[in-house]
Design a protein around this motif. Sequence first.
Motif, PDB file in Angstrom:
ATOM      1  N   GLY A 102      51.529 -34.768  24.899  1.00  0.00           N
ATOM      2  CA  GLY A 102      51.150 -36.107  25.096  1.00  0.00           C
ATOM      3  C   GLY A 102      52.032 -36.934  24.142  1.00  0.00           C
ATOM      4  N   THR A 109      54.088 -44.600  26.480  1.00  0.00           N
ATOM      5  CA  THR A 109      53.475 -45.273  27.364  1.00  0.00           C
ATOM      6  C   THR A 109      52.292 -46.329  26.981  1.00  0.00           C
ATOM      7  OG1 THR A 109      54.007 -43.636  28.685  1.00  0.00           O
ATOM      8  CG2 THR A 109      52.736 -45.342  29.799  1.00  0.00           C
ATOM      9  N   ILE A 165      58.756 -43.607  30.899  1.00  0.00           N
ATOM     10  CA  ILE A 165      59.334 -42.938  29.663  1.00  0.00           C
ATOM     11  C   ILE A 165      60.331 -41.774  30.113  1.00  0.00           C
ATOM     12  CG2 ILE A 165      57.511 -43.373  27.951  1.00  0.00           C
ATOM     13  CD1 ILE A 165      57.598 -39.916  29.694  1.00  0.00           C
ATOM     14  N   THR A 169      65.123 -37.028  35.687  1.00  0.00           N
ATOM     15  CA  THR A 169      64.765 -35.831  35.524  1.00  0.00           C
ATOM     16  C   THR A 169      65.969 -34.715  35.545  1.00  0.00           C
ATOM     17  OG1 THR A 169      63.392 -35.983  37.297  1.00  0.00           O
ATOM     18  CG2 THR A 169      62.373 -35.600  35.222  1.00  0.00           C
ATOM     19  N   ARG A 171      68.037 -31.712  36.365  1.00  0.00           N
ATOM     20  CA  ARG A 171      67.930 -30.403  37.125  1.00  0.00           C
ATOM     21  C   ARG A 171      69.182 -29.631  37.306  1.00  0.00           C
ATOM     22  NH1 ARG A 171      63.522 -31.261  36.788  1.00  0.00           N
ATOM     23  NH2 ARG A 171      61.849 -31.666  38.180  1.00  0.00           N
ATOM     24  N   SER A 231      57.760 -38.030  37.979  1.00  0.00           N
ATOM     25  CA  SER A 231      58.806 -37.248  38.588  1.00  0.00           C
ATOM     26  C   SER A 231      58.175 -36.541  39.919  1.00  0.00           C
ATOM     27  CB  SER A 231      59.397 -36.182  37.928  1.00  0.00           C
ATOM     28  OG  SER A 231      60.579 -35.724  38.481  1.00  0.00           O
ATOM     29  N   ALA A 234      58.396 -29.475  42.745  1.00  0.00           N
ATOM     30  CA  ALA A 234      57.568 -28.454  42.235  1.00  0.00           C
ATOM     31  C   ALA A 234      57.189 -28.502  40.467  1.00  0.00           C
ATOM     32  CB  ALA A 234      58.395 -27.205  42.193  1.00  0.00           C
ATOM     33  N   THR A 236      56.688 -31.568  38.917  1.00  0.00           N
ATOM     34  CA  THR A 236      55.798 -32.827  38.701  1.00  0.00           C
ATOM     35  C   THR A 236      55.149 -32.630  37.560  1.00  0.00           C
ATOM     36  OG1 THR A 236      54.852 -34.508  39.583  1.00  0.00           O
ATOM     37  CG2 THR A 236      54.349 -32.721  40.546  1.00  0.00           C
ATOM     38  N   GLY A 239      50.243 -32.844  33.856  1.00  0.00           N
ATOM     39  CA  GLY A 239      49.086 -33.671  33.181  1.00  0.00           C
ATOM     40  C   GLY A 239      49.037 -35.184  33.679  1.00  0.00           C
ATOM     41  N   ALA A 242      45.326 -36.458  33.719  1.00  0.00           N
ATOM     42  CA  ALA A 242      44.893 -36.530  32.362  1.00  0.00           C
ATOM     43  C   ALA A 242      45.533 -37.689  31.513  1.00  0.00           C
ATOM     44  CB  ALA A 242      45.199 -35.224  31.678  1.00  0.00           C
ATOM     45  N   ALA A 243      46.781 -37.967  31.822  1.00  0.00           N
ATOM     46  CA  ALA A 243      47.512 -39.131  31.241  1.00  0.00           C
ATOM     47  C   ALA A 243      46.976 -40.497  31.429  1.00  0.00           C
ATOM     48  CB  ALA A 243      48.928 -38.708  31.347  1.00  0.00           C
ATOM     49  N   GLN A 246      43.533 -40.823  29.583  1.00  0.00           N
ATOM     50  CA  GLN A 246      43.760 -41.073  28.508  1.00  0.00           C
ATOM     51  C   GLN A 246      44.223 -42.378  28.071  1.00  0.00           C
ATOM     52  OE1 GLN A 246      46.586 -37.863  27.489  1.00  0.00           O
ATOM     53  NE2 GLN A 246      45.833 -37.911  25.383  1.00  0.00           N
ATOM     54  N   MET A 247      45.387 -43.081  28.907  1.00  0.00           N
ATOM     55  CA  MET A 247      45.722 -44.267  28.887  1.00  0.00           C
ATOM     56  C   MET A 247      44.540 -45.218  28.882  1.00  0.00           C
ATOM     57  SD  MET A 247      49.230 -43.798  30.856  1.00  0.00           S
ATOM     58  CE  MET A 247      49.490 -45.812  31.107  1.00  0.00           C
TER      59      MET A 247
END
Length: 293
Positions: A102, A109, A165, A169, A171, A231, A234, A236, A239, A242-243, A246-247
């Motif tokens: 986090g 964020t 943020i 991504t 790869r 993102s 597979a 992604t 959390g 949860a994020a 939380q926000m």
Amino acid sequence: MLTGGRVCGDLFDDLWALLNTNMNVQVLKTHPKFFLKLPKYVRSKQRVFAFAREVLEWHRANPPVDREPRLIDDLVAGVDENGRPYSDAMIMSGIAGAYFAGMDTVASTLSFMLYSALKVPGLLERLHAEIDGVWESEGGLTPAALRKMDVLHATALETLRLYPIAPFTPRTSTKAFEFEGYTVPAGSEVYVANGIPHLLPEFFPDPEVFDVDRYSRPDQPKTPHAFAPFSLGAHTCLGAGAAEVQMMTLIATLLRTAQLGLGQPNEVTIFANPLPNPGREFAFRFDGMRKPL
Ligand code: HEM
């Protein structure tokens, strides 16, 4: 606390140094490998792994008999694809990971979300009205209350869209493939630009406008995967849910209890070191308490 049962406290700076040095060297490759040998980094790594060792030993000595199991209990009890228990080193990386997850993600964020709540004309008043109304009718900030906070949720979504943020991504291609007339050989480093569609008008009309009503508008295009702050595929974000919780919880609590305003400078600057964040200059004004919790 949810995953490890311990706050990181004074270890925060070591966790931050370990995460960001690794991001810069191993993932973004903006820093040379010798950064991983610098004494400051090595000391931080030792302290983080000593802490992870303590957390691991505590969970081994106190199995979840009369308490809910946590992520660490699952790691201790889990087995790999060959049915073997995970090594201590693997479990300790998992423990450290729970504390990293986090840090540069939800924290940055949240700063952008608070900035938007204070900056976008009329938004703070709408958020106050929604949060106070639901808070009082539901008797507090319960899961059911959060589900009723549509403006707050849309504020979180617009923040994730305009201030991702992880706008790309990295790869590595395992086999060669064609894309838009280009051949990408096996073993190439590929950057998936998951944040770019967030700013394309065919997916989000007037993309640069922070518009909390766009998600409820019938003519808002609903293109699968155009919104991808966590993102895709597979790997992604595990959390993501949860994020968002939380926000919403944090901003609802802050706006309910404190009267806040924009600080100086009142325009946010986006720095990337390594992930986009509002920098240490970001500040807001505290004008007193609003309501008790
Ligand atoms: C606003 C907050 C967050 C954002 C924007 C975010 C974004 C991301 C992104 C883009 C990835 C994918 C990286 C990739 O595909 O290479 C990712 C992976 C991951 N995230 Fe998050 N994240 C956030 C918060 C969290 C939180 C709070 C947790 C844990 C509670 C978490 C746990 C993870 C894990 C475990 C992965 C790795 C998944 C895998 O490799 O299979 N994230 N996150």
